[in-house]
Enzyme design. Structure first.
Site, PDB file in Angstrom:
ATOM      1  N   LYS A 112    -146.608  26.641 -19.310  1.00  0.00           N
ATOM      2  CA  LYS A 112    -145.152  26.727 -19.227  1.00  0.00           C
ATOM      3  C   LYS A 112    -144.637  25.362 -18.780  1.00  0.00           C
ATOM      4  O   LYS A 112    -144.902  24.918 -17.661  1.00  0.00           O
ATOM      5  CB  LYS A 112    -144.718  27.805 -18.240  1.00  0.00           C
ATOM      6  CG  LYS A 112    -143.201  27.911 -18.126  1.00  0.00           C
ATOM      7  CD  LYS A 112    -142.786  28.693 -16.893  1.00  0.00           C
ATOM      8  CE  LYS A 112    -141.283  28.536 -16.697  1.00  0.00           C
ATOM      9  NZ  LYS A 112    -140.858  28.948 -15.354  1.00  0.00           N
ATOM     10  N   GLY A 173    -133.560  30.812  -8.850  1.00  0.00           N
ATOM     11  CA  GLY A 173    -133.459  31.333  -7.494  1.00  0.00           C
ATOM     12  C   GLY A 173    -132.093  31.818  -7.068  1.00  0.00           C
ATOM     13  O   GLY A 173    -131.922  32.237  -5.923  1.00  0.00           O
ATOM     14  N   ALA A 199    -135.382  32.504 -15.275  1.00  0.00           N
ATOM     15  CA  ALA A 199    -134.544  32.045 -14.155  1.00  0.00           C
ATOM     16  C   ALA A 199    -133.190  32.732 -14.133  1.00  0.00           C
ATOM     17  O   ALA A 199    -132.566  32.953 -15.166  1.00  0.00           O
ATOM     18  CB  ALA A 199    -134.340  30.535 -14.175  1.00  0.00           C
ATOM     19  N   ASN A 221    -139.414  35.541 -10.748  1.00  0.00           N
ATOM     20  CA  ASN A 221    -140.168  35.426  -9.510  1.00  0.00           C
ATOM     21  C   ASN A 221    -139.299  35.809  -8.316  1.00  0.00           C
ATOM     22  O   ASN A 221    -139.555  36.778  -7.609  1.00  0.00           O
ATOM     23  CB  ASN A 221    -140.719  34.011  -9.362  1.00  0.00           C
ATOM     24  CG  ASN A 221    -141.630  33.828  -8.161  1.00  0.00           C
ATOM     25  OD1 ASN A 221    -142.091  32.734  -7.872  1.00  0.00           O
ATOM     26  ND2 ASN A 221    -141.945  34.878  -7.436  1.00  0.00           N
ATOM     27  N   SER A 222    -138.216  35.053  -8.105  1.00  0.00           N
ATOM     28  CA  SER A 222    -137.375  35.267  -6.925  1.00  0.00           C
ATOM     29  C   SER A 222    -136.816  36.677  -6.848  1.00  0.00           C
ATOM     30  O   SER A 222    -136.708  37.251  -5.754  1.00  0.00           O
ATOM     31  CB  SER A 222    -136.218  34.263  -6.909  1.00  0.00           C
ATOM     32  OG  SER A 222    -136.688  32.944  -6.868  1.00  0.00           O
TER      33      SER A 222
END
EC number: 2.8.1.10
Length: 270
Positions: A112, A173, A199, A221-222
């Site tokens: 990635k 994030g 994201a 992820n976040s």
């Protein structure tokens, strides 16, 4: 009906995956929480920041691959923390060396790519991203690329050989959700390679919307790691992805300005 959508396998670099949820491995309290959340998500692909995570380059320190085994997961190394093409290419080469010899040998060229513009926004530097993509493709890497929601840049990245484009939904994030659905829709309609939202996802409904729009998959992820209960949120995301994909295939009803009764008005009891 000619406009009925048929499901197609989610395929990357010649491999087919059942889960359309890809997850990151950072920001958790510890490796045990990382393991539990990853398992709860049902994800088969986990992305790892090579410059921030020990994959064996630091002997004597905890190795993430001992917790998330390449025997079970496809490890997707990423270039988080890189701010120019040279750094990004070097990081991908390091990742290939670290993963060589593992059972996931067949997927070791899958990377990635992300090249950031600055620390404050973490927007992609698309000029440096294009430079890095060209080099990595020539070196035999299968490049999934984090990019802006600019449809022209997405097209150019596909043209240089990236196997998937990953436009941001919002800043990394932030959890803002899909901030520019119009550009994302153009990318989806024009792209000849898989499109994955990367994201900006904040909660399950964001993931569902991305899938309803027609994205092949979503990476996050976040949204999981920063939830009050990460493991529970990981499971919620698993179901959100499935629901969004099913809704996309089913096709939503048309929007109308005026009401339309669910029951016929003819033959009413008087």
């Amino acid at each position: 009906m000619s406009n009925v959508r048929s499901d197609k396998p989610f395929t990357l670099a010649g491999r087919t995956f059942q889960s359309r949820l890809l997850v990151g491995t950072g920001k958790y309290r510890d490796m045990e929480e990382t393991r539990l959340a990853t398992e709860a998500s049902g994800a088969e692909i986990v992305t790892v920041a090579v410059r921030r995570t020990n994959l064996g380059q630091n002997a004597g320190e905890p190795n993430l691959l001992d917790v998330l085994s390449p025997d079970k997961y496809t490890i997707l190394p990423n270039t988080a923390g890189c701010f120019d093409a040279v750094e990004a290419v070097r990081t991908c080469r390091l990742a290939r060396e670290l993963l060589d010899g593992r059972k996931s040998h067949e997927s070791r060229t899958l990377v990635k790519l992300e090249v950031l513009a600055d620390q404050k926004t973490l927007f992609p530097n698309v000029i440096e991203t294009l430079k890095a993509a060209e080099v990595l493709v020539k070196e035999g890497f299968d490049v999934m690329v984090y990019t802006s929601d600019d449809p022209i840049i997405a097209r150019q990245l596909a043209e240089v050989g990236c196997i998937a484009v990953m436009p941001l939904a919002g800043l990394i994030g932030t959890g803002l959700g899909i901030c520019n659905p119009y550009n994302l829709q153009i990318i989806l309609e024009e792209s000849k390679v898989p499109v994955l939202v990367d994201a900006g996802v904040g909660t399950a409904s964001d993931a569902t919307i991305a899938m309803e729009m027609g994205c092949e998959a979503v990476l996050m992820n976040s949204a999981i790691a920063h939830a009050q209960q990460p493991v529970l949120m990981a499971e919620a995301m698993k179901h959100a992805i499935v629901a969004g994909r099913m809704a996309y295939l089913a096709g939503r009803m048309p929007k109308k300005l005026y009401a339309s009764a669910s029951s016929p008005l003819d033959g009413l009891i008087k």
